[in-house]
Enzyme design. Structure first.
Site, PDB file in Angstrom:
ATOM      1  N   SER A 391      37.441  59.142 -14.590  1.00 22.44           N
ATOM      2  CA  SER A 391      38.091  57.938 -14.048  1.00 22.44           C
ATOM      3  C   SER A 391      39.471  58.227 -13.471  1.00 22.44           C
ATOM      4  CB  SER A 391      38.197  56.850 -15.130  1.00 22.44           C
ATOM      5  OG  SER A 391      39.042  57.256 -16.178  1.00 22.44           O
ATOM      6  N   LYS A 434      43.097  48.509 -18.511  1.00 21.05           N
ATOM      7  CA  LYS A 434      44.009  49.427 -17.830  1.00 21.05           C
ATOM      8  C   LYS A 434      45.089  48.668 -17.060  1.00 21.05           C
ATOM      9  CE  LYS A 434      40.550  53.106 -17.365  1.00 21.05           C
ATOM     10  NZ  LYS A 434      39.647  53.838 -16.453  1.00 21.05           N
TER      11      LYS A 434
END
Length: 526
Positions: A391, A434
């Site tokens: 990611s 996030k």
């Protein structure tokens, strides 16, 4: 009926009829005005000691009912044995039914004060215990141990998926398998466009893969449970260390009262059962570290070769986002892109693959006219645990391009998303956590109106952000950008066109190639 005169608007008394100057000269009233019979009834009723007998007093206000009752009861109480205290305490098993505890006269107030002091002490000692370096170290060891086990199983699962012609992707809804045809992952739309025979063959392989993968999934779930149980056990031990001696001190003071001892035991049990609800204390401590610059992340200004990546910290029952600084250095050489995490044996296979893809992107974009000759170092700064997943591969690529082009990256914008060799940004998991994690760090350090996060465009539909973040975006204090390609992302991060970045990177790589070619020629001449 008629108009009232002013002298009828209140009662007037001639003070000359009184034989005293002030009411201080008047002795206190004993009894009830005009109620000698009621007074005798009260005196008689008070003497009855049997249960079920009560006295009810009613009458005109100001006749001395309450004063008489209070003074008479106090007078009688002086000659009676002092009664025990009764205190009500919380019933942890049946909250709607408080528990009455009998204590020796005078100890009720003392018990109340002891419990208040106990709570104050807990409020100091419990946070201190869970914020200690010892606790952090023990918890990190547990997480690291189970993360390594989980990474091994995930690698086994990825290998199995590859053998069946699939790759695994981590999404917000879980891990999914994506078919691979001729080395390329295909989308759902592309899958539907395949002929029926091919689709059935892929579906058959998918079913076979799921059967084979079931046992591995069970082992992964078991590891997650073991990690949660071990962390809970650690929390209980730390909590017991903070609470135990205080409870024992109280038990020593009230050791002759079984009801108090039973209550204190239930207090200890409830504290230990609910102590795990303070898991967000770790997130608070992480934010404090960012604020105090113990964790080094800039959320203002610009830097070359430095980008803020985003990760999710998973504590079993609680998750939160945490930014990490990713740095890249580049110089002439032939080593290619070196993953420092891999060199230090702190990188998983999926992360290694993500870093290798960076070389593929650089080669396809910039090395068609000459060989790719560079040495680059990629690292997650202040990372003391294993790094897994792809990611952050787009983040690493942005930092790589910035270093090669010598163009600064805006530090107020963080990035998440994986990337393929063609520069297409791909979806990742945990996007909501996030974004919220980076927002909180920016808020701690000071929102400027220039900060934000870049996410893959496919993840937009996965967003479930808090109202606070939404309001910040609405008010222009924070920004969220969705991108499809690296080209779009680098323009947001640098404020420059991709054509300008491309030209600078191309020239730098060509310069590196020229340097190394000349060195080889010089060696050949010698």
């Amino acid at each position: 009926m008629g108009k009232l005169s002013f002298n009828r608007l209140k009662r007037y008394v001639n003070p000359e009829v009184f034989d005293f100057d002030t009411t201080e000269e008047i002795p206190p009233l004993e009894g009830i005005i005009g109620q000698d019979r009621a007074k005798k009834a009260m005196e008689f009723g008070i003497k009855i000691k049997q249960k079920g007998y009560n006295i009810f007093i009613t009458g005109i206000t100001g006749t001395g009912k309450t004063s008489f009752a209070s003074s008479y009861i106090k007078k009688i109480a002086r000659t009676e044995e002092r009664p025990n205290d009764w205190v009500y305490v919380y019933n942890f098993e049946k909250p709607a039914q408080p528990i009455a505890i009998e204590l020796p006269a005078g100890m009720g107030k003392q018990f109340k004060k002891d419990m208040e002091d106990f709570v104050e002490q807990l409020q100091r000692d419990i946070p201190k215990a869970f914020e200690s370096d010892s606790y952090d170290m023990q918890k990190s060891e547990i997480i690291k141990k189970y993360q390594e086990k989980k990474s091994e199983l995930m690698e086994e699962l990825n290998t199995l998926a590859k053998s069946f012609g699939f790759v695994l992707k981590d999404t917000r809804t879980g891990i999914i398998s994506i078919p691979v045809i001729e080395g390329r992952q295909i989308s759902q739309e592309e899958f539907q466009q395949l002929d029926e025979e091919t689709r059935k063959e892929i579906e058959k392989r998918a079913a076979e893969f799921e059967v084979k993968a079931l046992q591995i999934w069970k082992e992964i779930q078991s590891i997650d449970k073991q990690a949660r149980d071990e962390i809970k056990n650690l929390d209980n031990n730390i909590g017991l260390f903070a609470v135990g001696h205080l409870i024992e001190d109280l038990k020593g003071r009230y050791k002759v009262n079984e009801s108090v001892l039973k209550y204190l035991e239930s207090v200890k049990k409830d504290i230990l059962e609910n102590i795990g609800k303070r898991v967000n204390k770790l997130e608070e401590k992480v934010l404090e570290y960012f604020k105090r610059d113990i964790y080094l992340v800039d959320v203002e200004g610009e830097r070359v070769g430095v980008v803020n990546g985003l990760a999710v910290i998973n504590l079993g029952d609680y998750e939160f986002g945490k930014p990490s600084r990713i740095t890249v250095t580049t110089y002439p050489g032939e080593e290619g892109v070196v993953n420092i995490e891999r060199e230090s044996k702190m990188s998983g296979r999926i992360h290694d693959k993500g870093v290798m893809i960076l070389t593929g992107y650089l080669g396809s974009k910039f090395a068609k006219d000459f060989p790719l000759t560079l040495s680059a170092r990629v690292v997650f700064e202040q990372s003391y645990e294993g790094v897994e997943g792809d990611s952050a591969s787009s983040t690493e690529l942005y930092a790589l391009l910035s270093s090669l082009a010598e163009v600064s990256i805006k530090q107020g914008i963080a990035v998440t998303g994986s990337v393929n060799q063609f520069g297409e940004v791909q979806p990742v998991g945990g996007v909501t956590h996030k974004i919220e994690g980076f927002y909180k760090v920016c808020k701690e350090k000071g929102l400027t109106g220039e900060q934000g996060v870049i996410i893959p465009h496919q993840n937009v539909n996965n967003l479930v952000l808090t109202e606070e973040v939404i309001e910040a975006v609405k008010g222009g204090l924070f920004h969220i950008y969705s991108v499809k390609t690296i080209e779009e992302g680098i323009e947001i991060l640098t404020g420059k066109s991709f054509e300008e970045i491309y030209d600078k990177v191309y020239r730098k790589l060509k310069y590196y190639y020229g340097l190394l070619s000349n060195k080889k020629e010089d060696k050949g001449d010698k």
